[in-house]
Motif scaffolding. Structure first.
Motif, PDB file in Angstrom:
ATOM      1  N   PHE A 178     -36.791 -25.582   6.339  1.00 29.93           N
ATOM      2  CA  PHE A 178     -35.839 -25.188   5.394  1.00 29.93           C
ATOM      3  C   PHE A 178     -35.541 -26.400   4.322  1.00 29.93           C
ATOM      4  N   GLU A 179     -35.130 -25.957   3.175  1.00 34.74           N
ATOM      5  CA  GLU A 179     -34.630 -26.678   2.144  1.00 34.74           C
ATOM      6  C   GLU A 179     -33.013 -26.997   2.095  1.00 34.74           C
ATOM      7  N   ASP A 180     -32.451 -25.704   2.337  1.00 33.54           N
ATOM      8  CA  ASP A 180     -31.145 -25.953   2.369  1.00 33.54           C
ATOM      9  C   ASP A 180     -30.358 -26.602   3.561  1.00 33.54           C
ATOM     10  N   GLU A 181     -29.334 -27.245   3.306  1.00 27.91           N
ATOM     11  CA  GLU A 181     -28.761 -27.912   4.429  1.00 27.91           C
ATOM     12  C   GLU A 181     -28.193 -27.247   5.657  1.00 27.91           C
ATOM     13  N   TYR A 182     -27.793 -26.021   5.277  1.00 25.03           N
ATOM     14  CA  TYR A 182     -27.012 -25.227   6.418  1.00 25.03           C
ATOM     15  C   TYR A 182     -28.314 -24.651   7.300  1.00 25.03           C
ATOM     16  N   PRO A 183     -29.262 -24.077   6.936  1.00 27.70           N
ATOM     17  CA  PRO A 183     -30.262 -23.787   7.905  1.00 27.70           C
ATOM     18  C   PRO A 183     -30.829 -24.977   8.698  1.00 27.70           C
ATOM     19  N   ARG A 184     -30.865 -26.078   7.661  1.00 32.16           N
ATOM     20  CA  ARG A 184     -31.644 -27.144   8.577  1.00 32.16           C
ATOM     21  C   ARG A 184     -30.543 -27.648   9.926  1.00 32.16           C
ATOM     22  N   LYS A 185     -29.098 -27.675   9.378  1.00 28.14           N
ATOM     23  CA  LYS A 185     -28.142 -27.714  10.721  1.00 28.14           C
ATOM     24  C   LYS A 185     -28.406 -26.931  11.622  1.00 28.14           C
ATOM     25  N   LEU A 186     -28.331 -25.641  11.635  1.00 25.81           N
ATOM     26  CA  LEU A 186     -28.662 -24.594  12.422  1.00 25.81           C
ATOM     27  C   LEU A 186     -29.755 -25.039  13.435  1.00 25.81           C
ATOM     28  N   LYS A 187     -30.917 -25.373  12.769  1.00 23.25           N
ATOM     29  CA  LYS A 187     -32.240 -25.465  13.415  1.00 23.25           C
ATOM     30  C   LYS A 187     -31.965 -26.745  14.334  1.00 23.25           C
ATOM     31  N   GLU A 188     -31.349 -27.931  13.962  1.00 24.06           N
ATOM     32  CA  GLU A 188     -31.212 -29.010  14.694  1.00 24.06           C
ATOM     33  C   GLU A 188     -30.403 -28.637  15.872  1.00 24.06           C
ATOM     34  N   GLU A 189     -29.195 -27.780  15.550  1.00 25.74           N
ATOM     35  CA  GLU A 189     -28.307 -27.343  16.768  1.00 25.74           C
ATOM     36  C   GLU A 189     -29.000 -26.696  17.714  1.00 25.74           C
ATOM     37  N   TYR A 190     -29.796 -25.894  17.219  1.00 21.07           N
ATOM     38  CA  TYR A 190     -30.531 -24.727  18.073  1.00 21.07           C
ATOM     39  C   TYR A 190     -31.374 -25.378  19.107  1.00 21.07           C
ATOM     40  N   GLU A 191     -32.350 -26.403  18.627  1.00 16.68           N
ATOM     41  CA  GLU A 191     -33.117 -27.065  19.300  1.00 16.68           C
ATOM     42  C   GLU A 191     -32.651 -27.616  20.392  1.00 16.68           C
ATOM     43  N   PHE A 192     -31.458 -28.420  20.373  1.00 15.24           N
ATOM     44  CA  PHE A 192     -30.593 -28.850  21.299  1.00 15.24           C
ATOM     45  C   PHE A 192     -30.094 -27.792  22.345  1.00 15.24           C
ATOM     46  N   LEU A 193     -29.538 -26.738  21.976  1.00 16.45           N
ATOM     47  CA  LEU A 193     -29.073 -25.815  22.755  1.00 16.45           C
ATOM     48  C   LEU A 193     -30.185 -24.884  23.401  1.00 16.45           C
ATOM     49  N   ARG A 194     -31.231 -24.595  22.833  1.00 15.48           N
ATOM     50  CA  ARG A 194     -32.514 -23.981  23.442  1.00 15.48           C
ATOM     51  C   ARG A 194     -32.857 -24.530  24.484  1.00 15.48           C
ATOM     52  N   LYS A 195     -32.996 -25.989  24.632  1.00 14.45           N
ATOM     53  CA  LYS A 195     -33.430 -26.837  25.874  1.00 14.45           C
ATOM     54  C   LYS A 195     -32.541 -26.766  26.688  1.00 14.45           C
ATOM     55  N   LYS A 196     -31.293 -27.051  26.322  1.00 16.06           N
ATOM     56  CA  LYS A 196     -30.074 -26.977  27.458  1.00 16.06           C
ATOM     57  C   LYS A 196     -30.005 -25.717  28.342  1.00 16.06           C
ATOM     58  N   TYR A 197     -30.159 -24.687  27.534  1.00 18.14           N
ATOM     59  CA  TYR A 197     -29.950 -23.423  28.364  1.00 18.14           C
ATOM     60  C   TYR A 197     -31.402 -22.673  28.686  1.00 18.14           C
ATOM     61  N   SER A 198     -32.555 -23.408  28.159  1.00 24.12           N
ATOM     62  CA  SER A 198     -33.661 -22.923  28.269  1.00 24.12           C
ATOM     63  C   SER A 198     -33.904 -21.377  27.939  1.00 24.12           C
ATOM     64  N   ASN A 241     -16.727 -24.202  18.145  1.00 29.38           N
ATOM     65  CA  ASN A 241     -17.860 -24.733  17.348  1.00 29.38           C
ATOM     66  C   ASN A 241     -18.629 -23.583  16.573  1.00 29.38           C
ATOM     67  N   PRO A 242     -18.221 -23.028  15.401  1.00 26.93           N
ATOM     68  CA  PRO A 242     -18.550 -21.991  14.684  1.00 26.93           C
ATOM     69  C   PRO A 242     -20.270 -22.208  14.225  1.00 26.93           C
ATOM     70  N   THR A 243     -20.540 -23.743  14.039  1.00 24.83           N
ATOM     71  CA  THR A 243     -22.012 -23.972  13.913  1.00 24.83           C
ATOM     72  C   THR A 243     -22.851 -23.707  14.917  1.00 24.83           C
ATOM     73  N   GLN A 244     -22.447 -23.974  16.102  1.00 24.28           N
ATOM     74  CA  GLN A 244     -23.469 -23.897  17.491  1.00 24.28           C
ATOM     75  C   GLN A 244     -23.371 -22.374  17.758  1.00 24.28           C
ATOM     76  N   ILE A 245     -22.360 -21.556  17.455  1.00 26.69           N
ATOM     77  CA  ILE A 245     -22.535 -20.216  17.825  1.00 26.69           C
ATOM     78  C   ILE A 245     -23.476 -19.437  16.851  1.00 26.69           C
ATOM     79  N   GLU A 246     -23.466 -19.811  15.270  1.00 26.13           N
ATOM     80  CA  GLU A 246     -24.228 -19.399  14.424  1.00 26.13           C
ATOM     81  C   GLU A 246     -25.777 -19.908  14.846  1.00 26.13           C
ATOM     82  N   ALA A 247     -25.812 -21.019  15.309  1.00 26.28           N
ATOM     83  CA  ALA A 247     -27.179 -21.669  15.687  1.00 26.28           C
ATOM     84  C   ALA A 247     -27.763 -20.841  16.719  1.00 26.28           C
ATOM     85  N   LEU A 248     -26.868 -20.598  17.617  1.00 26.77           N
ATOM     86  CA  LEU A 248     -27.353 -19.528  19.007  1.00 26.77           C
ATOM     87  C   LEU A 248     -27.826 -18.299  18.502  1.00 26.77           C
ATOM     88  N   ILE A 249     -27.205 -17.808  17.798  1.00 29.08           N
ATOM     89  CA  ILE A 249     -27.455 -16.344  17.327  1.00 29.08           C
ATOM     90  C   ILE A 249     -28.798 -16.208  16.247  1.00 29.08           C
TER      91      ILE A 249
END
Length: 428
Positions: free
Chosen positions: A235-255, A216-224
């Motif tokens: 953010f205004e652009d869809e890409y960073p908004r998507k990264l932020k959404e994915e990261y919030e989930f992964l950040r909580k999952k992995y503390s 899942n490249p998007t999740q890799i990019e979100a984590l990094i």
């Protein structure tokens, strides 16, 4: 005459003095079978020397001073480590020396035995007014064999010193070469100015977490980008908004705890080197590589090694961006050939060398050196100055050796410890 004890050590070690009719200051004949081994630790200067003084053959240590009176000044008379000194070698004998047992210490005076030519060359190297390096007037005249031999020596020294950091990190990572390589590779993606935040990012985001999201490249990019502290804005652009959404989930999952965003440097940098672009390139490499260090160990061809870094496409979002939400003129953001070479030089070469040394597998050490020979020489003021003196860097092997030579020998005028300085001093 300006002299140093280091020069006296050099003269004794290589017997560069008139050895005809050698006598102690008391008139006893001296024959030198072995000058001894130079001791760089505490205690007498040369150990395991073998000499004949008068009719007696001695084995023991030799001590050197500019003046014989330095024996007392250095408190050797009350130090038992000097009880087995068999000969005192001095430039000038200004005071007899008696050992604790009452025996007069045999002394050899070199004041009138050092060739004027040798001293003249030494004085020019150490006390001359040079602008680049001590031997700048002579180095360009030396034969290639002398230069190449010493370049190899100092290059190995450079790699051995840098390998110490790898060994330290390996201990922290419990011997995990893949994780250690990942951390060093990340730091080198920072290209010096952003090396620290990249290293902190890698340490805060272990490879085993990234490995769970390889598909899942998007999740890799979100984590990094998230761990880099760059997804905290709206953010205004869809890409960073998507990264932020994915990261919030992964950040909580992995503390996860992101690093501070202020650590990243953008000022006085070409946009192509902005940390956002380097992070995107790093994410592309992570997405397309699995067990990267193992692949490097298995890849023998230089082109194959370069391809591991060059054939990684950055997310198309960055084609017309250098920062989130800020459109720019379209341009390729993939790693360029020069950047790939820097990563190969600073990471692959070091790890092949370190791995070979630790595992006692010389073929990996040899591969690291051959890899250096295949890379173009670096371009900087030091390399340019040496080129002006007639010493050109044909490859990264040469340029790395020149940097080590300049920074750790020339700058400190360690000419007596340098193979090039030794050659110049011994010129007829």
């Amino acid at each position: 005459m300006l002299l140093t004890e280091d020069f006296l050590h050099y003269v004794w070690k290589f017997r560069l003095f008139d050895r005809q009719n050698l006598l102690t200051t008391e008139g006893e004949a001296i024959e030198i079978y072995s000058a001894g081994l130079h001791n760089t630790d505490s205690g007498p200067d040369f150990q395991n020397a073998r000499l004949k003084i008068g009719d007696t053959t001695w084995a023991g240590t030799v001590e050197l001073h500019l003046s014989s009176s330095d024996w007392q000044k250095h408190n050797h008379s009350v130090d038992s480590a000097y009880d087995n000194v068999i000969l005192h070698v001095v430039y000038r004998d200004d005071q007899p020396v008696t050992l604790a047992n009452g025996r007069r210490l045999p002394t050899l005076e070199l004041q009138n035995r050092i060739p004027d030519e040798l001293y003249g060359r030494y004085h020019q190297l150490i006390f001359g007014e040079q602008t680049i390096i001590p031997c700048e007037a002579t180095i360009g005249k030396l034969d290639d064999f002398t230069l190449r031999t010493w370049f190899t020596r100092v290059l190995i020294e450079r790699l051995e010193k840098r390998s110490m950091a790898v060994e330290t990190a390996l201990k922290v990572n419990r011997g995990d070469w893949e994780e250690t390589f990942y951390q060093f590779l990340a730091a080198n993606f920072g290209f010096k100015i952003n090396a620290l935040p990249f290293e902190l990012l890698a340490r805060s985001l272990p490879q085993n977490i990234l490995a769970k999201h390889k598909n899942n490249p998007t999740q890799i990019e979100a984590l990094i980008f998230g761990q880099a502290g760059m997804l905290n804005e709206d953010f205004e652009d869809e890409y960073p908004r998507k990264l932020k959404e994915e990261y919030e989930f992964l950040r909580k999952k992995y503390s996860l705890l992101p690093i501070e965003v202020h650590l990243w440097k953008f000022m006085r940098m070409r946009p192509q080197n902005f940390p956002t672009i380097r992070l995107a390139q790093f994410a592309a490499l992570v997405v397309n590589s699995n067990h990267l260090f193992s692949k490097i160990l298995d890849t023998r061809e230089v082109k194959g090694l370069r391809d591991l870094f060059a054939n990684n496409r950055v997310n198309l979002y960055w084609e017309d961006r250098y920062r989130f939400d800020k459109p720019s003129k379209p341009s390729s953001k993939d790693l360029g050939a020069a950047s790939v070479d820097v990563l190969v030089l600073n990471t692959l070469v070091l790890f092949l060398f370190s791995y070979g040394k630790q595992r006692q597998q010389q073929h990996f050490v040899d591969r690291s050196l051959k890899l250096l020979e295949s890379l173009p020489g670096e371009q900087n003021n030091i390399i340019a100055n040496f080129a002006d003196l007639g010493v050109k860097a044909a490859s990264a092997f040469d340029s790395q050796a020149i940097l080590e030579l300049k920074n750790h020998y020339c700058n400190h005028k360690k000419c007596l410890e340098c193979g090039i300085g030794n050659k110049i001093l011994k010129l007829a």
